[in-house]
Design an enzyme around this catalytic site. Structure first.
Site, short mmCIF file in Angstrom:
data_model
loop_
_atom_site.label_atom_id
_atom_site.label_comp_id
_atom_site.label_asym_id
_atom_site.label_seq_id
_atom_site.Cartn_x
_atom_site.Cartn_y
_atom_site.Cartn_z
N SER A 124 -36.73 -28.59 -34.24
CA SER A 124 -38.12 -28.28 -34.08
C SER A 124 -38.59 -28.35 -32.66
CB SER A 124 -39.06 -29.38 -34.84
OG SER A 124 -40.36 -29.35 -34.37
N TYR A 149 -40.62 -38.76 -37.36
CA TYR A 149 -40.31 -37.23 -37.86
C TYR A 149 -39.63 -36.46 -36.53
CZ TYR A 149 -40.25 -32.22 -38.68
OH TYR A 149 -39.78 -30.98 -38.65
N LYS A 153 -35.53 -35.59 -35.80
CA LYS A 153 -34.87 -34.53 -35.25
C LYS A 153 -34.00 -34.48 -33.89
CE LYS A 153 -36.42 -31.77 -38.62
NZ LYS A 153 -35.36 -31.33 -39.72
P1 NAD Z 1 -39.81 -27.76 -47.21
O1 NAD Z 1 -40.29 -29.25 -47.51
O2 NAD Z 1 -40.47 -26.81 -47.80
O3 NAD Z 1 -38.27 -27.81 -47.56
C1 NAD Z 1 -37.53 -28.96 -47.45
C2 NAD Z 1 -36.87 -28.79 -49.03
O4 NAD Z 1 -35.62 -29.99 -48.85
C3 NAD Z 1 -37.54 -29.18 -50.01
O5 NAD Z 1 -37.17 -27.98 -51.12
C4 NAD Z 1 -37.20 -30.57 -50.60
O6 NAD Z 1 -37.02 -30.62 -51.82
C5 NAD Z 1 -35.81 -30.47 -49.96
N1 NAD Z 1 -35.10 -31.95 -49.71
C6 NAD Z 1 -35.80 -33.00 -48.81
N2 NAD Z 1 -35.08 -34.08 -48.84
C7 NAD Z 1 -33.95 -33.65 -49.41
C8 NAD Z 1 -32.67 -34.50 -49.88
N3 NAD Z 1 -32.52 -35.76 -49.40
N4 NAD Z 1 -31.78 -33.74 -50.50
C9 NAD Z 1 -31.86 -32.56 -51.04
N5 NAD Z 1 -33.11 -31.80 -50.77
C10 NAD Z 1 -33.93 -32.59 -49.91
O7 NAD Z 1 -39.99 -27.80 -45.57
P2 NAD Z 1 -39.66 -26.41 -44.76
O8 NAD Z 1 -40.78 -26.08 -43.97
O9 NAD Z 1 -39.08 -25.45 -45.82
O10 NAD Z 1 -38.79 -26.98 -43.61
C11 NAD Z 1 -37.32 -26.88 -43.79
C12 NAD Z 1 -36.72 -27.49 -42.49
O11 NAD Z 1 -37.35 -26.93 -41.36
C13 NAD Z 1 -37.21 -28.99 -42.59
O12 NAD Z 1 -36.00 -29.90 -42.09
C14 NAD Z 1 -38.24 -29.11 -41.55
O13 NAD Z 1 -38.20 -30.51 -40.81
C15 NAD Z 1 -37.74 -28.10 -40.51
N6 NAD Z 1 -38.74 -27.66 -39.62
C16 NAD Z 1 -40.00 -27.36 -40.32
C17 NAD Z 1 -41.12 -26.87 -39.67
C18 NAD Z 1 -42.43 -26.04 -40.30
O14 NAD Z 1 -43.32 -25.85 -39.61
N7 NAD Z 1 -42.32 -25.99 -41.64
C19 NAD Z 1 -41.13 -26.59 -38.25
C20 NAD Z 1 -40.11 -27.18 -37.65
C21 NAD Z 1 -38.98 -27.56 -38.28
#
Ligand code: NAD
Ligand code: UDP
Length: 337
Positions: A124, A149, A153
């Protein structure tokens, strides 16, 4: 080629799964559904005609991972799974370090045991920290993070860097996302936050669809063009395509870092006005106090991904708004109907 996608039922993961299948990859999704809904797999089938293989399980479960690596011929892993709510991470930090840091360690151990050493990690822009000048460039050092958080990362980035140093067979790409918004243009899949949305676009679209009364804009006295915070919003389909491009480049060993953003900052007010212009739907808002931990403005220098991966964000702001609205208005309650 078979790709293991952890967190593939989630927002960014599901869009990436569609694009991976579209370009010919076999996909195995591992997700514990703690923040997603299995209906997403039917929707993926509506879009692309097939469902990915789905294993319901946890990245911290070593037996589950070993069984996946012995059952399927996995070449590489795209690792989305983790917890992502910044505010919540300060309330339950141990859960965040458990899922995001410990979970990644277990995943890497299982990968090493199975001799799968190609990994793409969801990082991120938050790792640049509080004091980095904009635009953020990949050559800048990681900065001081302001919540568990962000720290999780940064810790994972360091762990993966150390891993690559210790064993040159590893190839790891750290993708630093800016602010993904929007949905698949079909309106079949999109962002489906549980409870009150933390993020701007789901909040705007839930106000527009009548689920929430008004948007609070956090702060209008920042040193920006109109006093509201500026971010680099990119279409989630562009972000998904960025993973497909990064996967093709994983043949190069070592750690590779890319910003995935548009390179442009837009203010909260500009986003609200653009949503109203494009959809014709009113979004009542009022100004509220600043939100703890928000930075005034940041955006990406996105030139490295363009040069080295041949990737750039191509979808317009209008498309981001149209696609957000199509998803939200077709699915007022997300995957629950
Ligand atoms: P999201 O919560 O929609 O998707 C994450 C998925 O991981 C979910 O389906 C959840 O059920 C699953 N999950 C969580 N912990 C788990 C575990 N221990 N074992 C198995 N599955 C697990 O989030 P997203 O927005 O799709 O983000 C995906 C990744 O991108 C994350 O790592 C997030 O930190 C990173 N990210 C997201 C953003 C954003 O703005 N959405 C920005 C920067 C980084
Ligand atoms: N924001 C807002 N009201 C909301 C949610 C977000 O004004 O209900 C603002 C927030 O202060 C930030 C911007 O919108 O300036 C983007 O916030 P988001 O949580 O989507 O992303 P991030 O904080 O991760 O950049």
């Amino acid at each position: 080629m078979t790709v293991l996608v952890t967190g593939g039922a989630g927002y960014i993961g599901s869009h990436t799964v569609v694009q991976l299948i579209a370009q010919g990859s076999q996909v195995v999704v591992l997700d514990n559904l703690c923040n997603s809904n299995p209906e997403v797999f039917n929707r993926i089938e509506d879009i692309i005609g097939v469902q990915p293989t789905f294993v319901e399980g946890d990245i911290r479960d070593r037996e589950c991972l070993d069984s996946i690596f012995s059952t399927y011929s996995i070449d590489s892993v795209i690792h989305f799974a983790g917890l992502k709510a910044v505010g919540e991470s300060s309330q339950i930090p141990l859960n965040y370090y458990q899922n995001n840091v410990h979970g990644t360690l277990v995943l890497c151990e299982a990968m090493a045991a199975a001799d799968v050493k190609k990994l793409i990690f969801s990082s991120s822009a938050t790792v640049y920290g509080e004091d980095a000048p904009v635009p953020y460039e990949e050559t800048m050092p990681r900065g001081k993070t302001s919540n568990p958080y962000g720290t999780s990362k940064a810790m994972v980035e360091q762990i993966l860097t150390d891993l690559c140093k210790s064993d040159p067979e590893w190839s790891v790409t750290l993708l630093r996302y800016f602010n993904p918004i929007g949905a698949h243009p079909s309106g079949c899949i999109g962002e489906d936050p549980k409870g009150i949305p933390n993020n701007l676009m789901p909040f705007i679209s839930q106000v527009a669809v009548g689920k929430r009364k008004e948007l609070s804009i956090f702060g209008n006295d920042y040193p920006t063009t109109d006093g509201t915070c500026e971010r680099d919003y990119l279409h989630v389909m562009d972000l998904a395509d960025g993973h497909v491009s990064a996967l093709s480049a994983l043949e190069y060993n070592g750690v590779h870092i890319y910003n995935l953003g548009t390179g442009n900052g837009l203010s909260v007010l500009a986003m609200v006005n653009s949503f109203m212009d494009v959809t014709g739907v009113d979004v009542p808002y009022s100004f509220a106090d600043r939100r703890d931990g928000d930075l005034p403005a940041f955006w990406a220098d996105a030139s490295k991904a363009e040069k080295e991966l041949g990737w750039s964000a191509t979808r317009t702001l209008d498309q981001m708004m149209e696609d957000t609205w199509r998803w939200q208005s077709n699915n007022p309650n997300g995957y629950d109907g």
